[in-house]
Design an enzyme around this catalytic site. Structure first.
Site, PDB file in Angstrom:
ATOM      1  N   HIS A 225       6.638   4.103  -7.792  1.00 41.95           N
ATOM      2  CA  HIS A 225       5.260   4.570  -7.750  1.00 41.95           C
ATOM      3  C   HIS A 225       5.235   6.033  -6.958  1.00 41.95           C
ATOM      4  CE1 HIS A 225       0.690   4.538  -7.268  1.00 41.95           C
ATOM      5  NE2 HIS A 225       1.087   4.979  -6.264  1.00 41.95           N
ATOM      6  N   GLU A 226       5.914   5.762  -5.784  1.00 45.09           N
ATOM      7  CA  GLU A 226       6.141   6.946  -5.283  1.00 45.09           C
ATOM      8  C   GLU A 226       6.875   8.292  -5.911  1.00 45.09           C
ATOM      9  OE1 GLU A 226       3.870   7.199  -3.183  1.00 45.09           O
ATOM     10  OE2 GLU A 226       3.677   4.725  -2.894  1.00 45.09           O
TER      11      GLU A 226
HETATM   12  N1  PHE Z   1      -0.866   8.056  -1.788  1.00 44.71           N
HETATM   13  C1  PHE Z   1      -0.308   6.896  -1.456  1.00 44.71           C
HETATM   14  C2  PHE Z   1       0.096   6.119  -2.722  1.00 44.71           C
HETATM   15  O1  PHE Z   1      -0.536   5.426  -3.333  1.00 44.71           O
HETATM   16  C3  PHE Z   1      -1.095   5.897  -0.679  1.00 44.71           C
HETATM   17  C4  PHE Z   1      -1.417   6.379   0.596  1.00 44.71           C
HETATM   18  C5  PHE Z   1      -2.675   6.900   0.773  1.00 44.71           C
HETATM   19  C6  PHE Z   1      -0.509   6.505   1.666  1.00 44.71           C
HETATM   20  C7  PHE Z   1      -3.145   7.400   2.180  1.00 44.71           C
HETATM   21  C8  PHE Z   1      -0.929   7.177   3.065  1.00 44.71           C
HETATM   22  C9  PHE Z   1      -2.201   7.422   3.229  1.00 44.71           C
HETATM   23  O2  PHE Z   1       1.161   6.271  -3.157  1.00 44.71           O
HETATM   24 ZN    ZN Z   2      -0.191   6.548  -5.247  1.00 41.68          ZN
END
Ligand code: PHE
Ligand code: ZN
Length: 877
Positions: free
Chosen positions: A300-301
């Site tokens: 996902h990341e």
């Molecule tokens: N953007 C991150 C994700 O979904 C989630 C996240 C949001 C992490 C806010 C930290 C703070 O992959």
């Molecule tokens: Zn995300």
């Protein structure tokens, strides 16, 4: 303090000034870190000269400010609670600021903070404004250069986004590293890490032949827990090339494991920061589910590098643009890597339990909200999971090939830009030629649509008439709903042949499995040349995030469970059948009538066992009863005790009737081979452990013996944890207590295992559990400051132990409210999330409603963070 005010999507205005380049210098200190920022700022040509410059900034101690080298006088700018305004600025200029921040005082874990001695940042959504004065909004994109200065002995590793370009030593035992990120990015993707870390390194060669260095940075004792994350990363990188044609775009990709983290992980450019629970695995410390979760989150990341970073969101109302799409991408990746049908079953089970509940509660909101008070409250199942279901529908609507053309168009047209959900959908419309106008309503309308379906077979004319009627219940702020464009995938299963019948609709032959489009409030579909009476199999594969009601009889469901060609609906038919039986038993329990097991459910289970399904993971799912939470979701009024009693009764009845089958399944799927997180092994373990759950439901000798032996064998965490959970949730304290104690002592040094130890105890159904929760809150391994601990102990109790959380005396509610009140001061984001189960008060009887609302009122009386304020106000509205 005045009440926090909502902001509205309709108020969006492009920024007057853009920042093209950002140069940062951090001089790290636990109590007083100095942050120098040089911003290259330009006024957008369409804005008039003289517009003041607005910068966000919170909890910053301003030390110096200058424009083009000239210090500003006090009357030239104004600093407030939320930021600063510089009254007059040139068309293009350099802004220098210097501020002081206190990482050690930061318990909210947003901005710059310390975790187990290391410095790290969390900037999404609005954390960067706690680091420096900045236009902290995603439509301002700059290249970054970051110099990190720290003590060389205690902070040997200094990381930021991009590539390291310079390093050196400084007086006083300090050193520095300068990082350069060539890709323009919004501030929410900034990251910095400094600490005493070790790395594991590997490589990946991209499809165009570029070599990328991959690093996972961890505390030394976790070096043996990175293999799976590294392998997952490499698989994800290859998958994104093959499935989307997307290649990585820097020479270095880093992952850092952090112990204190509010969410799962964060996609900062080139420097992903992970909650240690979402990256570390070892056969002895992590379950199969944890291995799969790590694989999914790493992917996902990584996928965010394109869907989120290269193409980002114009504003936070568009959050699902990156999250819905990226969840869809990680779901497809996991489906390709593991058992696809089981992945879908797991995702949908979770979705129908948790997202449906959110959509039906007081915090319901559209996938693209039109207002919010605190964006931190909108990292929700609706934005993420419902957003992913919408992208999945799009992909099914336009077809795989057009979807790929659409995504290629999206990535190329908007590369380097901050865009909207319409921009994404427009690409799909353009690539496919489909009119997606009505479909867009999915993004603006909250609530779960319900489809009432009924059908009639006309023997004389060999026709099947299917009528579908849709309605979406009112949600807060949205009384009236419009008809949605709902794709319904279906088949007609012949009751004689047990086969999918050919579908002819309006004279057109559609094959045996087709999608019909429901666009009106009510629509009739007349299938002709239907040669035998069918049972309809509707919304196959969960083709839309809706509740589909069809008046199936129990025989119909048993028939579909045996014959449906769609694996998902075969499973779902079994769930529906069990739910019907559970309904009767819940009623019997409430009325004090003797419970009688429906023999049709037993026979259906027997048939599943006899069918010799070769995908063991699917079989395990088919043998799993709906969870208490999902059963609750189906009830008009939730009676936690009746649900628990009914489900337990069904489990025990099934075990009594099918004990030999469960014994056989258990024995056939035991294995001594070394642990590997591979699909076949995972499937066999899940099947074996489902069988063990049944055997333990009656705690007969065989079950107890297996559970004890499985625990003692200590082969892998999946088996150990499952056996221990069954023992602890059972009645044999004489066996369970020593096992629990031994486990707790053995793993006292490993916080992620202790989290499992906490969770499995506080989810036991026995009535004494609340005392245990309180007792464990005083355990040395517990801390309210660590989000993982809070989730493992308080979160697990409130969300996964319905009978005890909803104790009639309200003590469960009180404990949760007490914790929320304390966390409101320490970590508002976590506090706000924790309230969720209390917000669902309307689903319970009057006495419980009063108790729950009283606790919400007690929270409301506190001085609240905007996060908690927003949730509590909605819950009591
Ligand atoms: N953007 C991150 C994700 O979904 C989630 C996240 C949001 C992490 C806010 C930290 C703070 O992959
Ligand atoms: Zn995300």
């Amino acid at each position: 303090m005045s009440e926090p005010q909502p902001i509205y999507l309709s108020d969006y205005r492009p920024p007057a000034y853009r920042v093209t380049r950002t140069e940062l210098t951090f001089d790290l200190d636990p109590a007083a870190t100095r942050v120098k920022a040089r911003l290259h700022v330009e006024r957008h040509p369409e804005h008039e000269a003289g517009v003041p410059l607005e910068l966000d900034g919170e909890q910053l101690n301003l030390k110096a400010i200058a424009i083009d080298g000239q210090a500003l006088g006090e009357d030239e700018y104004a600093v407030g609670e939320a930021g600063m305004v510089v009254h007059r600025v040139p068309q293009a200029f350099l802004l220098d600021t210097e501020v002081e921040v206190a990482p050690d005082a930061n318990t909210a874990l947003s901005g710059l903070y310390r975790s187990s001695g290391m410095y790290c940042t969390q900037c999404e959504a609005e954390g960067f404004r706690r680091i420096t004065f900045y236009p902290d909004r995603p439509d301002v994109m700059a290249t970054f250069s970051t110099t990190v200065i720290g003590d060389a002995a205690t902070l040997p590793v200094l990381l930021s986004n991009g590539n390291p370009v310079e390093r050196g030593t400084l007086p006083g035992g300090r050193h520095f590293v300068t990082w350069e990120d060539p890709h323009p990015k919004p501030s929410y993707l900034f990251a910095l890490v400094a600490g005493d870390l070790e790395k594991v390194e590997d490589r990946f060669t991209t499809m165009s032949g570029r070599e990328v260095t991959l690093q996972i940075w961890v505390e030394e004792e976790n070096l043996d827990k990175t293999d799976h994350a590294m392998a997952s990363l490499q698989r994800a990188m290859a998958w994104d090339e093959q499935a989307y044609g997307r290649e990585y775009d820097l020479d270095l990709f880093m992952i850092v494991a952090v112990n204190d983290f509010n969410m799962g992980a964060m996609e900062n450019k080139g420097l992903n920061i992970f909650n240690s629970a979402a990256v570390l695995t070892h056969p002895h410390t992590a379950t199969d589910a944890a291995f799969q979760r790590v694989e999914g989150i790493v992917a996902h990341e990584y996928f965010h590098n394109w869907s989120g970073n290269r193409v980002t969101c114009r504003d936070w109302f568009q959050l699902s643009l990156k999250e819905g799409f990226t969840v869809f991408r990680d779901q497809c990746f996991s489906a390709d890597t593991n058992s696809a049908p089981v992945k879908r079953i797991e995702d949908v089970s979770f979705f129908r339990t948790a997202q449906f509940a959110e959509d039906a509660g007081p915090t319901a909101h559209p996938v693209r909200p039109d207002h919010y008070i605190e964006i931190g409250n909108f990292y929700t199942l609706t934005i993420y999971e419902k957003g992913a279901e919408i992208v999945r529908m799009l992909s099914n609507l336009v077809g795989e090939e057009a979807f790929r053309r659409g995504s290629d168009l999206y990535f190329s047209r908007f590369d380097g830009q901050a865009v909207t959900i319409e921009d994404f959908v427009d690409c799909m419309a353009e690539a496919s030629g489909e009119d997606l106008g009505q479909f867009l309503r999915w993004y603006s309308q909250a609530g779960t649509p319900e489809i009432d379906a009924h059908g009639e077979y006309d023997y004389a004319n060999a026709e099947y008439r299917l009528v579908l009627r849709q309605r979406t219940p009112a949600t807060p702020g949205q009384a009236e709903k419009q008809a949605l464009h709902i794709p319904v995938r279906l088949g007609l299963v012949g009751t004689k042949s047990g086969r999918d019948l050919p579908l002819t609709l309006d004279g057109e032959a559609l094959g045996t499995d087709a999608v019909i489009h429901l666009r009106e409030d009510e629509q009739e579909f007349l299938f002709t040349e239907v040669s035998e009476a069918p049972v309809p199999s509707l919304a196959r594969g969960f083709s839309a995030p809706v509740k589909l009601n069809f008046p199936y009889g129990r025989e119909d469901l048993a028939f579909l469970q045996a014959h449906d060609s769609d694996g998902f609906n075969r499973w779902d038919a079994g769930q529906r059948l069990a739910l019907l039986a559970l309904d009767d038993l819940i009623a019997a329990h409430r009325n004090g009538v003797e419970k009688v097991m429906d023999p049709r459910v037993v026979e259906a289970f027997r048939a599943v066992l006899a069918a010799r399904i070769d995908d063991k993971a699917v079989l395990a799912q088919m043998l799993t009863l709906p969870s208490e939470a999902y059963i609750a979701e189906q009830q008009p009024l939730v009676d936690v005790d009746a649900i628990h009693a009914a489900r337990t009764f069904v489990k025990q009845s099934l075990t009594m009737a099918l004990r030999d089958d469960f014994l056989r399944l258990y024995e056939e799927n035991r294995s001594e081979v070394p642990y590997a997180p591979e699909p076949e092994q995972i499937a066999a373990r899940s099947l074996k452990n489902v069988a063990l759950s049944y055997l333990m439901a009656i705690e007969d000798e065989a079950g107890l013996e297996f559970a004890q032996a499985q625990f003692a064998a200590d082969h892998n965490m999946t088996d150990v944890r499952h056996a221990l959970t069954l023992l602890v949730h059972g009645s044999r304290g004489d066996i369970a207590d020593p096992a629990l104690k031994a486990f707790g002592e053995k793993w006292a040094h490993d916080p992620l295992v202790m989290d499992q130890w906490f969770s499995l105890q506080v989810t036991r159904p026995q009535a004494d559990v609340l005392d245990r929760v309180k007792f464990l809150m005083a355990h040395p391994a517990f801390s309210l400051k660590n989000p993982n601990r809070v989730r493992a102990l308080i979160g697990a109790f409130a969300n996964q132990n319905p009978v005890n959380f909803h104790r009639a005396d309200g003590a469960g509610y009180r404990l949760l409210a007490d914790t929320v009140i304390e966390l409101n001061r320490l970590n508002p984001e976590i506090a706000a999330r924790l309230i969720t189960p209390l917000t669902r008060w309307a689903r319970f009887d009057e006495a419980r409603q009063e108790l729950m609302k009283a606790e919400l009122e007690r929270i409301r009386a506190e001085e609240l963070s905007p996060n908690v304020y927003e949730v509590v106000e909605k819950a009591l509205a």
